[in-house]
Design a protein around this motif. Structure first.
Motif, PDB file in Angstrom:
ATOM      1  N   VAL A  21       0.814  -1.189  -0.025  1.00 47.75           N
ATOM      2  CA  VAL A  21       0.008   0.073   0.038  1.00 47.75           C
ATOM      3  C   VAL A  21       0.799   1.243   0.111  1.00 47.75           C
ATOM      4  O   VAL A  21       0.529   2.180  -0.805  1.00 47.75           O
ATOM      5  N   ARG A  22       1.873   1.184   0.912  1.00 50.07           N
ATOM      6  CA  ARG A  22       2.603   2.398   0.913  1.00 50.07           C
ATOM      7  C   ARG A  22       3.767   2.690  -0.558  1.00 50.07           C
ATOM      8  O   ARG A  22       3.834   3.804  -1.002  1.00 50.07           O
TER       9      ARG A  22
ATOM     10  N   VAL B 175      -2.791   8.202   2.874  1.00 46.28           N
ATOM     11  CA  VAL B 175      -2.745   6.589   3.171  1.00 46.28           C
ATOM     12  C   VAL B 175      -2.735   6.378   4.680  1.00 46.28           C
ATOM     13  O   VAL B 175      -1.824   7.043   5.308  1.00 46.28           O
ATOM     14  N   ARG B 176      -3.570   5.315   4.972  1.00 43.07           N
ATOM     15  CA  ARG B 176      -3.716   4.928   6.279  1.00 43.07           C
ATOM     16  C   ARG B 176      -3.469   3.489   6.277  1.00 43.07           C
ATOM     17  O   ARG B 176      -4.235   2.825   5.740  1.00 43.07           O
ATOM     18  N   SER B 177      -2.163   2.958   6.694  1.00 41.35           N
ATOM     19  CA  SER B 177      -1.952   1.536   6.614  1.00 41.35           C
ATOM     20  C   SER B 177      -1.703   1.147   7.812  1.00 41.35           C
ATOM     21  O   SER B 177      -1.801   1.830   9.031  1.00 41.35           O
TER      22      SER B 177
ATOM     23  N   LEU C 204      -6.569   6.199   0.640  1.00 39.62           N
ATOM     24  CA  LEU C 204      -6.410   4.575   0.450  1.00 39.62           C
ATOM     25  C   LEU C 204      -6.129   4.080   2.017  1.00 39.62           C
ATOM     26  O   LEU C 204      -4.950   4.530   2.728  1.00 39.62           O
ATOM     27  N   ALA C 205      -6.749   3.232   2.511  1.00 39.48           N
ATOM     28  CA  ALA C 205      -6.924   2.878   3.973  1.00 39.48           C
ATOM     29  C   ALA C 205      -6.757   1.456   3.916  1.00 39.48           C
ATOM     30  O   ALA C 205      -7.712   0.635   3.158  1.00 39.48           O
ATOM     31  N   LEU C 206      -6.359   0.661   5.047  1.00 37.01           N
ATOM     32  CA  LEU C 206      -6.308  -0.676   5.372  1.00 37.01           C
ATOM     33  C   LEU C 206      -7.213  -0.735   6.747  1.00 37.01           C
ATOM     34  O   LEU C 206      -6.680   0.118   7.585  1.00 37.01           O
TER      35      LEU C 206
END
Length: 556
Positions: free
Chosen positions: A270-271, A290-292, A326-328
């Protein structure tokens, strides 16, 4: 004195017992008795008529012997002229009536166990020894004998023949379907081969053009020319994306794309995508976050990366103001990959339509930047191949959220969590780095040479392994890296060229394969040879990263 025959007070004569004890009684009862006898006779005649004229066969028989009685229909079914002839000829049901003795034994045992059988299908033997298909209903009559039975028999020859004909038609239909399916599969395979060959031929000039444009972008050009080069660059990029999408759609529809499952660090994936889309967000003037979180899954990295990349591309395409997230998120034993945007949104009635090929989320002229409508179709098909789930929620003029749900996996070892570190380029960039490029397309060689030389590389080119060895013999040096096309002339591959150069130089020169072949077979071969690969058309940033990685493994 009374005679013995005279009736006493408590004695009755035989006449009395029969109701005929007196003259008057006899006279009054005789007509009723006569009427009853006539009724019984009429009933008997009616049953006799039914027995003799019934359409179905009727018989009474002893299972240990032959027929006791049978009607004309039973004789006709068995091919005899009369019931008398049938009874005379068939004296053993087991051997002379039933085509199969084992079938008779099974029916006899069932009758002894259950007492009756209903519409049991079997075969009787006709007088000419040919079989006749019948349905038999049997009732055991122990009051008449231990193995006496009564039966009704229906000739079902027409029904059996119709059923057999239907089965033959079904078999013929299945055969035709199989033949047609095989024809379609052959046609599809031919189409896929044609598409793959045509795509390879299309990707070669696209690759040369992209490399040449990239070289021009690295040059100092006047503003007007620079804008023109940028426009050409975007047009070529769009053509490349469309061609890649068409290839993937074809492979997915033909179920030719098989997942290659490996343990994958989702945080790193994701990163990496976040870093890739930072420039896109900056150019569009949008906020991108981005939240991972640490998470391990077992998946096909290439397909999953393509899914998320397509979702991000779609979000940026239809977002004019605001931003993209974009998040997990973990949910029990699943991982949710969410892509949020503040774009134009989707009407509720059209939410599922977005996954159809060539479908536009917003109509032309509504302000959204248009795609060709294949990105989400590819997402839906890849999600299906990987057995994941994709959901979408949206509000018009507010934004959309796409959620990909996939199962979490436990890391098998610490090595599964190892994140390869992409090496930094040499301190002086690529100045003085010697690169040997082998490709059978002169235009690609020229473009690749122009780009690499812009980066400071010293480039040697060749169209084949033989020519590469000749150039090396003339130059007398040793390249720091090899960039070799997969498909060369005369059915040779890049593997042949790489191993030929390494053998000639007696050194394990770092090498990579550049190919327009996106098939699973090519991927498997490259993986088996432990050679990194880059798909055509080559993106300059990926080529730079690949070359940096190759040089880090060498002695530069």
């Amino acid at each position: 004195m009374k005679k013995p025959s005279d009736p006493g007070e408590n004695r009755y004569g035989i006449g009395d017992l029969l109701g005929l004890g007196s003259q008057s009684v006899r006279k009054s009862y005789y007509p009723a008795l006569q009427d009853r006898i006539e009724e019984l006779e009429q009933e008997r005649n009616r049953y006799k008529w039914l027995f003799e004229n019934a359409l179905h066969g009727i018989f009474q028989a002893d299972l240990r012997g032959g027929f006791v009685a049978c009607n004309p229909a039973m004789a006709r079914i068995c091919g005899y002229d009369s019931p008398e002839q049938l009874r005379a000829r068939v004296i053993r049901l087991r051997e002379q009536l039933f085509c199969s003795s084992s079938e008779f034994d099974a029916i006899r045992q069932a009758l002894l166990d259950e007492g009756s059988l209903n519409a049991r299908e079997t075969r009787f033997q006709r007088s000419d020894q040919t079989p006749v298909h019948v349905a038999v209903t049997l009732l055991r009559r122990p009051d008449l004998g231990p193995e006496v039975v009564e039966a009704f028999v229906a000739d079902i020859t027409d029904r059996v023949q119709a059923r057999q004909k239907l089965e033959q038609l079904n078999a013929e239909l299945e055969r035709r379907v199989e033949e047609r399916t095989e024809e379609l599969q052959n046609a599809n395979r031919s189409k896929d081969k044609y598409l793959a060959a045509a795509s390879h031929d299309l990707l070669q000039p696209l690759n040369a053009a992209r490399l040449m444009i990239s070289a021009l972008q690295d040059s100092h050009l006047p503003d007007k020319e620079g804008r023109m080069v940028e426009q050409v660059h975007r047009a070529l990029e769009g053509a490349e994306d469309l061609l890649a999408d068409l290839l993937d759609i074809s492979k997915l529809d033909q179920q030719a794309m098989k997942p290659d499952l490996v343990y994958t660090d989702m945080d790193a994936l994701v990163r990496g995508l976040g870093a890739e889309f930072e420039a896109v967000a900056e150019n569009a003037g949008l906020d991108f976050r981005v939240r991972s979180l640490p998470a391990m899954v077992q998946t096909d990295q290439r397909m999953l990366t393509r899914i998320i990349r397509n979702l991000l591309s779609n979000a940026f395409r239809y977002t004019r103001t605001g931003g993209v997230l974009l998040a997990l998120r973990r949910r029990a034993d699943t991982l949710k990959v969410e892509v949020w945007d503040t774009g134009v949104g989707i009407e509720p009635a059209k939410l599922r339509d977005v996954f159809r090929e060539f479908h536009q989320i917003v109509p032309q002229g509504s302000g959204g930047r248009q795609g060709v409508g294949l990105g989400l179709a590819i997402v839906e098909r890849m999600v299906r191949v990987l057995d994941y789930r994709i959901d979408v929620a949206s509000r018009p003029d507010t934004g959309s959220r796409f959620t990909l749900t996939l199962p979490l996996a436990s890391a098998p070892s610490l090595q599964a969590w190892f994140r390869p570190v992409i090496p930094e380029p040499p301190g002086n960039g690529f100045d003085g780095v010697s690169v040997l490029v082998i490709d059978n397309e002169p235009a690609v060689l020229e473009s690749m040479q122009a780009l690499l030389e812009r980066w400071g590389c010293r480039v040697m080119t060749a169209t084949s392994r033989v020519q590469a060895l000749e150039r090396l013999a003339q130059d007398g040096g040793r390249p720091d890296a090899l960039l070799v096309d997969y498909h060369l002339d005369h059915d040779l591959t890049g593997f042949d060229a790489i191993y030929g150069v390494r053998k000639y130089l007696k050194a394990d020169i770092p090498a990579a394969v550049i190919t327009a072949d996106r098939s699973d077979e090519a991927r498997s071969l490259l993986r088996a040879q432990y050679l990194p690969a880059l798909n055509k058309p080559v993106k300059p940033n990926r080529l730079r990263a690949l070359l940096t990685s190759l040089l880090a493994t060498g002695t530069v």
